[in-house]
Design an enzyme around this catalytic site. Structure first.
Site, PDB file in Angstrom:
ATOM      1  N   SER A  39      18.802 -13.988   8.895  1.00  0.00           N
ATOM      2  CA  SER A  39      17.886 -15.123   8.872  1.00  0.00           C
ATOM      3  C   SER A  39      18.076 -16.020   7.658  1.00  0.00           C
ATOM      4  O   SER A  39      18.624 -15.607   6.631  1.00  0.00           O
ATOM      5  CB  SER A  39      16.438 -14.611   8.907  1.00  0.00           C
ATOM      6  OG  SER A  39      15.527 -15.667   8.865  1.00  0.00           O
ATOM      7  N   HIS A  52       5.974 -16.347  19.119  1.00  0.00           N
ATOM      8  CA  HIS A  52       5.401 -17.678  18.955  1.00  0.00           C
ATOM      9  C   HIS A  52       4.144 -17.821  19.800  1.00  0.00           C
ATOM     10  O   HIS A  52       4.035 -17.242  20.887  1.00  0.00           O
ATOM     11  CB  HIS A  52       6.437 -18.733  19.368  1.00  0.00           C
ATOM     12  CG  HIS A  52       6.060 -20.127  19.023  1.00  0.00           C
ATOM     13  ND1 HIS A  52       5.546 -21.008  19.951  1.00  0.00           N
ATOM     14  CD2 HIS A  52       6.119 -20.813  17.851  1.00  0.00           C
ATOM     15  CE1 HIS A  52       5.315 -22.175  19.369  1.00  0.00           C
ATOM     16  NE2 HIS A  52       5.653 -22.091  18.094  1.00  0.00           N
TER      17      HIS A  52
END
Length: 479
Positions: A399, A197
């Site tokens: 995921s 991120h």
């Protein structure tokens, strides 16, 4: 939709003499090449030299709600109150509409906190250390510590061995975790995969830390071969490592055990600090069968998650947990507070812990497990429908982030609030994303694609470099 609200109120605001807004921005006017992030100034690697075109969003000044001073007789006429009520009613309708078309960002919009409305009249501030009461009495520490205990149990850290707090967002959790690592190892180098991120690299700049970006596999997971090579280039200095429990774009989970093994086998035993960025999947993975465990029984230093993502808080917030022995390196007593300062922010949202406490009590571990299973089922449904339509798509095993080809139409991207990067876009399947919503999205996407590619002059992009040849359905890689 929000823009039309501003224009629709022009007549209502005639007496307020609202000035006409400037013309709307054309996103193509502000497309500009942005150089790849180069962290050389803080000790990072040289940039790749590649330029990425980034389409910025619309200028909010074209649709903002201006503030005008009330007229002298406003208390008598009540016109100002009527105007504000109208603005809020129209704004609420726009929120309902935008919520219907929300797929690209990992926020759970399925919640009901009506029972907490009675607390909105109070200014609840948890300034200072969660575990040490301040002289300011309107706080929610009793809720905050209850939430922290719940997460400490989830990640297997005893009450007398952990410290943590409710943050304002996932970024703050990363900033705090990396700050603790920097304080434990002041001369340490920060290692993070290229798909970490952006807040991780923001932390490197803020703390002036030397930062090394590590290559990733096609899945988005950290490449431990490259990690080893870069560790050995700086063997004399400790390592502060960001491990992703679900990357932002591909939802990839770094192999925590392999990262630890790489560190210990290459001379870093006792000389590393691991921060786990679990913004979204840190709370989902414990409920996924066969998923590796994130636990403080392993030599990790901290874990952070977001509260407004999978949990579904109506305001941005997060949870940061670290080992109690580490927190002393950056804490100090503050007489003004009659408490200790060990957080990033001073004043902290006292309402957020109550929202978290409320949801954890309502759902518990079993409730979250059911929601995780639903998300994974629906993510596989979306992946299968895209694949059947001949659209390049990838879904990592652990995921609910479905990665596929970027739509050609930026209006379509904006309508469905998709997150894009280069040739790829993604849908993050959250508890509020049901089959009906996915079917509506797919129907519209299929119709749009038939127009984009109908004359044969344009073909879907090759996505092999982004998601692998086996997941690409371009002209070159069609099965």
């Amino acid at each position: 939709m929000v823009g039309s609200v501003g224009n629709g109120l022009m007549d209502l605001c005639d007496k307020g003499k609202v000035e006409p807004l400037p013309k709307d921005f054309d996103p193509t006017d502000i497309v500009e090449p942005v150089p790849a992030l180069d962290l050389e100034g803080v000790g990072g690697e040289e940039g790749s030299g590649k330029n990425t075109e980034i389409v910025l969003g619309r200028n909010v000044h074209t649709m903002c709600f201006t503030i005008k001073e009330p007229e002298v007789d406003d208390e008598v006429t009540g016109e100002r109150e009527a105007y504000m009520a109208s603005v809020l009613a129209r704004y609420r309708r726009s929120l309902v509409e935008r919520t219907k078309h929300h797929l690209g960002y990992p926020y759970n919009l399925d919640f009901d906190y009506g029972a907490l409305a009675q607390l909105q009249h109070f200014s609840i501030n948890n300034l200072g250390d969660p575990f040490i009461e301040s002289n300011y009495g309107v706080h929610s520490r009793q809720f905050e510590v209850g939430v922290l205990d719940w997460f400490a149990r989830l990640w297997e850290l005893e009450k007398n061995e952990y410290w943590g707090y409710i943050t304002n967002c996932g970024t703050e959790g990363n900033l705090h975790g990396i700050l603790v690592g920097r304080e434990v190892f002041p001369d340490g180098i920060l290692y993070a995969s290229k798909e970490s991120h952006y807040s991780v690299f923001k932390a490197a700049r803020m703390y002036r830390m030397e930062c090394v970006k590590v290559d990733t596999l096609i899945s988005g997971e950290i490449d431990c071969i490259d990690f080893k090579a870069k560790l050995l280039q700086n063997k004399e200095r400790p390592a502060v490592i960001n491990v992703n429990i679900g990357t932002t774009v591909k939802g990839a989970v770094d192999d925590l055990d392999m990262v630890i093994q790489t560190l210990e086998e290459n001379g870093f035993k006792g000389r590393f600090y691991i921060h786990c960025d679990g913004a979204l999947f840190g709370l989902m993975m414990p409920f996924v069968k066969r998923a590796p465990k994130v636990t403080f029984k392993k030599p990790i230093g901290s874990v952070s998650v977001s509260g407004h993502k999978f949990v579904g808080c109506p305001m941005p917030c997060g949870v940061q947990i670290t080992r109690l022995k580490h927190i002393n390196v950056l804490s100090s007593n503050v007489e003004y507070l009659a408490s200790r300062d060990a957080t990033i922010m001073g004043s902290r949202n006292g309402h957020a812990p109550i929202f978290l406490w409320y949801t954890l009590n309502r759902k518990g571990y079993r409730g979250f497990q059911k929601e995780v299973q639903k998300c994974l089922r629906n993510a596989h449904y979306l992946k299968d429908r895209l694949r059947e339509a001949g659209i390049g798509v990838m879904l990592n095993e652990l995921s609910s982030t479905v990665v596929f080809e970027r739509p050609k139409d930026e209006e379509f991207v904006r309508r469905w609030q998709l997150a894009c990067e280069g040739n790829i876009a993604h849908v993050v399947v959250m508890p509020n994303v049901n089959i009906d919503k996915l079917d509506s999205f797919l129907e519209e996407l299929f119709q749009k694609r038939s127009c984009w590619y109908q004359d044969g002059k344009m073909s879907p992009p090759c996505m092999a470099a982004d998601i692998g040849q086996e997941n690409c359905f371009c002209v070159l890689h069609k099965k």
